[in-house]
Motif scaffolding. Sequence first.
Motif, PDB file in Angstrom:
ATOM      1  N   ILE A   1      54.198  41.679  23.835  1.00 35.63           N
ATOM      2  CA  ILE A   1      53.428  40.874  24.511  1.00 35.63           C
ATOM      3  C   ILE A   1      52.125  41.727  25.461  1.00 35.63           C
ATOM      4  O   ILE A   1      52.585  42.839  26.081  1.00 35.63           O
ATOM      5  CB  ILE A   1      53.945  40.049  25.601  1.00 35.63           C
ATOM      6  CG1 ILE A   1      55.011  39.238  24.871  1.00 35.63           C
ATOM      7  CG2 ILE A   1      53.025  39.285  26.480  1.00 35.63           C
ATOM      8  CD1 ILE A   1      56.056  38.268  26.023  1.00 35.63           C
ATOM      9  N   ILE A   2      50.913  41.476  24.897  1.00 32.38           N
ATOM     10  CA  ILE A   2      49.838  42.181  25.690  1.00 32.38           C
ATOM     11  C   ILE A   2      49.233  41.290  26.493  1.00 32.38           C
ATOM     12  O   ILE A   2      48.700  40.296  26.067  1.00 32.38           O
ATOM     13  CB  ILE A   2      49.022  42.924  24.443  1.00 32.38           C
ATOM     14  CG1 ILE A   2      49.786  43.678  23.684  1.00 32.38           C
ATOM     15  CG2 ILE A   2      47.876  43.758  25.205  1.00 32.38           C
ATOM     16  CD1 ILE A   2      50.346  45.062  24.296  1.00 32.38           C
ATOM     17  N   LEU A   3      48.815  41.728  27.800  1.00 34.72           N
ATOM     18  CA  LEU A   3      48.038  40.947  28.732  1.00 34.72           C
ATOM     19  C   LEU A   3      46.897  41.737  28.904  1.00 34.72           C
ATOM     20  O   LEU A   3      46.654  42.916  29.507  1.00 34.72           O
ATOM     21  CB  LEU A   3      48.790  40.984  30.076  1.00 34.72           C
ATOM     22  CG  LEU A   3      50.005  39.846  29.840  1.00 34.72           C
ATOM     23  CD1 LEU A   3      51.530  40.640  29.481  1.00 34.72           C
ATOM     24  CD2 LEU A   3      50.267  39.223  31.339  1.00 34.72           C
ATOM     25  N   ILE A   4      45.747  41.250  28.505  1.00 35.43           N
ATOM     26  CA  ILE A   4      44.346  41.765  28.888  1.00 35.43           C
ATOM     27  C   ILE A   4      43.608  41.183  29.933  1.00 35.43           C
ATOM     28  O   ILE A   4      43.606  39.745  30.119  1.00 35.43           O
ATOM     29  CB  ILE A   4      43.649  41.505  27.742  1.00 35.43           C
ATOM     30  CG1 ILE A   4      44.108  41.959  26.286  1.00 35.43           C
ATOM     31  CG2 ILE A   4      42.108  42.367  27.762  1.00 35.43           C
ATOM     32  CD1 ILE A   4      43.661  41.869  25.055  1.00 35.43           C
ATOM     33  N   GLY A   5      43.352  41.876  31.165  1.00 36.73           N
ATOM     34  CA  GLY A   5      42.702  41.073  32.235  1.00 36.73           C
ATOM     35  C   GLY A   5      41.357  41.837  32.642  1.00 36.73           C
ATOM     36  O   GLY A   5      41.463  43.029  33.388  1.00 36.73           O
ATOM     37  N   PRO A   6      40.344  41.461  32.418  1.00 36.33           N
ATOM     38  CA  PRO A   6      39.015  42.217  32.779  1.00 36.33           C
ATOM     39  C   PRO A   6      38.670  41.724  34.400  1.00 36.33           C
ATOM     40  O   PRO A   6      39.104  40.524  34.697  1.00 36.33           O
ATOM     41  CB  PRO A   6      38.001  41.428  31.976  1.00 36.33           C
ATOM     42  CG  PRO A   6      38.561  40.287  31.263  1.00 36.33           C
ATOM     43  CD  PRO A   6      40.168  40.530  31.255  1.00 36.33           C
ATOM     44  N   ASP A   7      37.826  42.480  35.000  1.00 37.48           N
ATOM     45  CA  ASP A   7      37.577  42.125  36.094  1.00 37.48           C
ATOM     46  C   ASP A   7      36.008  41.702  35.882  1.00 37.48           C
ATOM     47  O   ASP A   7      35.080  42.488  35.897  1.00 37.48           O
ATOM     48  CB  ASP A   7      37.408  43.383  37.057  1.00 37.48           C
ATOM     49  CG  ASP A   7      37.062  43.041  38.700  1.00 37.48           C
ATOM     50  OD1 ASP A   7      36.242  41.968  38.786  1.00 37.48           O
ATOM     51  OD2 ASP A   7      37.199  43.940  39.572  1.00 37.48           O
ATOM     52  N   LEU A   8      35.673  40.355  36.050  1.00 31.24           N
ATOM     53  CA  LEU A   8      34.269  40.082  35.814  1.00 31.24           C
ATOM     54  C   LEU A   8      33.587  39.714  37.121  1.00 31.24           C
ATOM     55  O   LEU A   8      32.583  39.366  37.115  1.00 31.24           O
ATOM     56  CB  LEU A   8      34.548  38.557  35.044  1.00 31.24           C
ATOM     57  CG  LEU A   8      35.514  38.579  33.883  1.00 31.24           C
ATOM     58  CD1 LEU A   8      34.995  37.165  33.178  1.00 31.24           C
ATOM     59  CD2 LEU A   8      34.494  39.647  32.767  1.00 31.24           C
ATOM     60  N   ALA A   9      34.250  39.962  38.274  1.00 37.43           N
ATOM     61  CA  ALA A   9      33.425  39.470  39.479  1.00 37.43           C
ATOM     62  C   ALA A   9      32.183  40.217  39.777  1.00 37.43           C
ATOM     63  O   ALA A   9      31.902  41.270  39.427  1.00 37.43           O
ATOM     64  CB  ALA A   9      34.279  39.963  40.516  1.00 37.43           C
ATOM     65  N   GLY A  10      31.199  39.357  40.012  1.00 33.68           N
ATOM     66  CA  GLY A  10      29.809  39.618  40.191  1.00 33.68           C
ATOM     67  C   GLY A  10      29.146  40.022  38.831  1.00 33.68           C
ATOM     68  O   GLY A  10      27.900  40.515  39.160  1.00 33.68           O
ATOM     69  N   SER A  11      29.760  40.139  37.605  1.00 30.12           N
ATOM     70  CA  SER A  11      28.916  40.885  36.780  1.00 30.12           C
ATOM     71  C   SER A  11      28.041  40.004  35.861  1.00 30.12           C
ATOM     72  O   SER A  11      27.451  40.511  35.064  1.00 30.12           O
ATOM     73  CB  SER A  11      29.966  41.465  35.586  1.00 30.12           C
ATOM     74  OG  SER A  11      31.002  40.337  34.929  1.00 30.12           O
ATOM     75  N   GLN A  12      28.125  38.790  35.889  1.00 32.69           N
ATOM     76  CA  GLN A  12      27.212  37.957  35.345  1.00 32.69           C
ATOM     77  C   GLN A  12      26.313  36.984  36.192  1.00 32.69           C
ATOM     78  O   GLN A  12      26.643  36.694  37.344  1.00 32.69           O
ATOM     79  CB  GLN A  12      28.109  37.142  34.295  1.00 32.69           C
ATOM     80  CG  GLN A  12      28.722  37.998  33.504  1.00 32.69           C
ATOM     81  CD  GLN A  12      29.106  37.272  32.067  1.00 32.69           C
ATOM     82  OE1 GLN A  12      28.689  36.281  31.534  1.00 32.69           O
ATOM     83  NE2 GLN A  12      29.990  37.861  31.320  1.00 32.69           N
ATOM     84  N   VAL A  13      25.448  36.384  35.705  1.00 30.67           N
ATOM     85  CA  VAL A  13      24.361  35.698  36.333  1.00 30.67           C
ATOM     86  C   VAL A  13      24.761  34.316  36.539  1.00 30.67           C
ATOM     87  O   VAL A  13      24.367  33.850  37.604  1.00 30.67           O
ATOM     88  CB  VAL A  13      23.090  35.727  35.682  1.00 30.67           C
ATOM     89  CG1 VAL A  13      22.072  34.576  36.045  1.00 30.67           C
ATOM     90  CG2 VAL A  13      22.405  37.113  35.354  1.00 30.67           C
TER      91      VAL A  13
END
Length: 781
Positions: free
Chosen positions: A284-296
Motif C-alpha cells: 500500500i502506497i500513500l502519496i501526500g503532497p503539500d499543496l498549501a498556498g501553491s495555487q491561485v
Amino acid sequence: MGLSAHPADRIPEGVHSQTYDLPLFGSREDGEIPDGMRTFVYTANNPDSPVIKHIYTCNRPSMQVEPNYLFRDLQLFVHLQWQKAATKLAIGPYFTYLAGFGHEGESTPDPWNKVPVCITRAREFMQNLGRRSGQYEAFTVDQLTVLAWHNTGSRKGSPFPARDTPVAILCLGADVEFSLSPRAGFPPVEVSMQLGQSPRRNLKASKVKYEVKDLADSDDDDDDEEPLFTRLGHTRSVSNSALVKASAKRKRQSELLLTLVHGDMLMLSGDEFEWVLKRTGMSIILIGPDLAGSQVQTRRLKKNLFLDVEGVAWLFGRNEKSALGVPGELVSENAPIRLTAQELGAPNGTKFVYAACGRNHTLLVGDDGQLWTCGANNMGQCGHPVCPEVTKFKLVSGPKSDGNKDKVIKAAAGLNFSLILTDTGRVYAFGSAERGQLGNGKTGEHIVTGGKLVYDAEPEPLLIKALDGHTIVDVACGQQHAVALTSDGHIYVWGCNGYGRMGLGTGLQNDVLIPKVVPHFAGPNEKTRAGQIITGPTNTVVIDRQQMYFMAGKWKNTGEGSSGQPYSSFRYIQDVMGCKISHASCGGVTHWLLAVDDDGSTMTIAFGQNASNVVEFYTGELGLGPEEPKSATKPTKHDPLNEIDVIQIAAGQNTTFFLAKPSDKLSDLPRHPVDVEPPEVCVVCNEDNGDDDSPLACDKCDYPYHIGCLDPPLDAVPDGEWFCPECEDEPGAPVAIGGVRKPVKRGVKSKAMFVDDEEDEHTGQKRKAPAKKAAPSKKRK
C-alpha cells in the motif's frame, strides 16, 4: 558517497548523499545505526538541484508499530476502489482511495472531516515524519492518494508534482523499489561509486553491474509483471566482496533507485519526478503532497486576517480546523468576513489591535487587553483545555499574575504554540513543548501506549520565568522557535535551533529549552543592539538600531544560508549594507525589506530562492512577473512596486500582502479579481449620455454612476479613490463577478472618500467610466 539504505540502491552520477539521525535517538557510533529513524538525503551540487529524502526505519520493529496498525486498518476500514484501466495515477489493475482537496480530474475524494479514523492517523503520521525526520517543518498533507496492490509487479504513474512544495510517499507492506528521475535530470558527471553494506538485512554482499537506461526507454504500458531490473536492462552477479560495488555508464539521464521497507517514507522536492516502482508483494502506497498556498484558486489560500483602522478584523482563506472561527472549509477572498470585538462579547468601543496566525489557529488581541482564540487546539495552542479544535473565537481566561489578569498587548503564533506579551513586559507561552518552545526548561517527552512518543501540552498560559527582570517590548515566533526583544536591545531565543536559526554562534543545533541571550546584540555599543525582530520558518532576522539587516538560520535552498551551509550566527547581508532598513518580513520562500530610496521614496527589496512563478496555476511569490526569473538569490529592487509607497508587508508561506498608500501608480497595478463585468451604463438612469457625460466607476465594484445622478450630485470627478453609496454602506459586501445588482433609484446619496485634502503629485485622479459602445470598456487593471 556516504551510506545507502539498501545494497540494491543505486545513486546516479553527479549525485551525492548524506545522512542524519534524529538527535532524539543519539548519535551513530562505529557504523552502527541507532534505534531510531535515519534520513538519507540525495542531491546534486548545483543551485537548482532537486532533493530526495529517504526516511528509513532501519527495519526496526519498534519504529514500525504505527505502520503495522495502518497497514491493517487501511484494509479493514477504508473502501478501496478497484481500478482496472489506466488512469492519471497509475496503470491498472490496482485499488485506490482519495481524501482531501485538489484531486482534479479524479473521482470525488472524501473531505478531511469525513474520512475514516485510520486515514486521519495516516495523514498525521506522514506529517510528523515529514516535519521531524524530513526537516520540512511546515509540511502538511493537503490531499492523500492511497494505492494498493495485492501482488507483485512494476508500474509507472504520472510525475510527482514536487517542484514548489514537497510530496511524501509512505510505503506499507512488502518492500517497494522506486526508480526516480527528476524532469531536469541529474548532472552529466561520470563517477565510480562505492556503497556501504546495509544494516537492514544479513545479506551476502553483491557485485552489481548496471547498464543505465533512460526511464523513457522502459516499456511502461506493458501489462506483463516483469521485474523492474530486467525492464531497465539491469544485470546482477553475486560475489563474496565485503562491499557492494557499483559502476555506471551514463548514456543520457539516469534514475535514482531506492528500496523502501515497511514504514519508510520518501520526501521529494524541487522538481517533478518521473517514477517507476517494483512491488515484491502486497503493498500500500500513500502519496501526500503539500499543496498549501501553491495555487491561485481560493481553496489553495491559507487563512488570512487583516485589521482595519477602526479595529475591525477581516478574515478569508482556508478554514482548516476552524482557524477562522466560522463554519465551512473556506471563505472567499471576494467576500471576507467582517468581525468586531462586540460580536465576541467585548464592551462597546473595544477594538482589535493585534492578531497572529499559526498553522491552524488564530489569536486576536483587544485594546482592553483581552485575548480571543480559535482553531486547532490539540496541544492547547489556543489557551483552552486540550481538544481537537475551538470552532469559534473564544475568550482566554489568562494570563494571570498574582491572581490578577494581565493585559495582553501583542500575540505571536508558531506551528502549535503561542506567545503573548503583556503591558508589564512579561511573556507567557502555551501549546506544545516538543522543541522547548514554552521556555520552561522541559519538553515533557514520554512514551504512551503503542510506543508512541508524545510531549507536554500546556493549555494554560505559562509565565516564562527566565525573562523575568527584563522588560520585553516585542515577541515573534517561527515555526518551532521563539524570539523576544528587550527594551535595552537585547535578544533572547528559545525552542528549536535547527539550522542554527537562533544565531547563537555555537555551531550546535540542539534545542534551547530556556531563553538564551544572543551574544551578537549584547555588546556595550547601544547602536549595534537590536531594534526589530522578524522570524521566518527556519530563520531569524534582526534590524539593529543603525537599521542594518542581519540574518541567521536557513533562508534559502542552496549555497550559503541553505540547509547544508546555514548561518549559525547572525550575519549582515552585504547587498543591502548601504540601505537603511525600516521594515522586513519573511515568508516561506521569500524575504522582503523596505528601505529609503535615493529620492526619499520607499524602496521595496525582495529575494527568495526557487519561488513559484507559474502563471496559470501557481502564484508568483516574488511578484516579479510571468516572464521574470522565479528566483532572486540576492536582494534586488522590486521593479513592479517601484514608486509605490509600501507601508507594511505580511509574508506568508506562499503569499505576500502589502499595505500601501493610494496613488496613480498603485491603481495601475493589476487587481483581484481583474474584471467584475459591471454594467456598461449608469445604474441609476440606465442611459448613455455619450463621452461628454461618461459615468464615474466605483473603485471597488466598478459599477458606473453619472455624477449628476448622485445625491447630492458631484460638480466634478473627485480626486483619489471613490466608492459608490452601496459599497460605502456595506464595506464588507462581496465583489459580484458578472452578477446583477438591484437597480439604484435616483437621488442615491453620494459619499466620496478623498485621499488628501490637498492635491499633490502622488494623488491619483479617478478616471471616468466609458460611455456605452462609444469606446472599449476601460476597467481599472
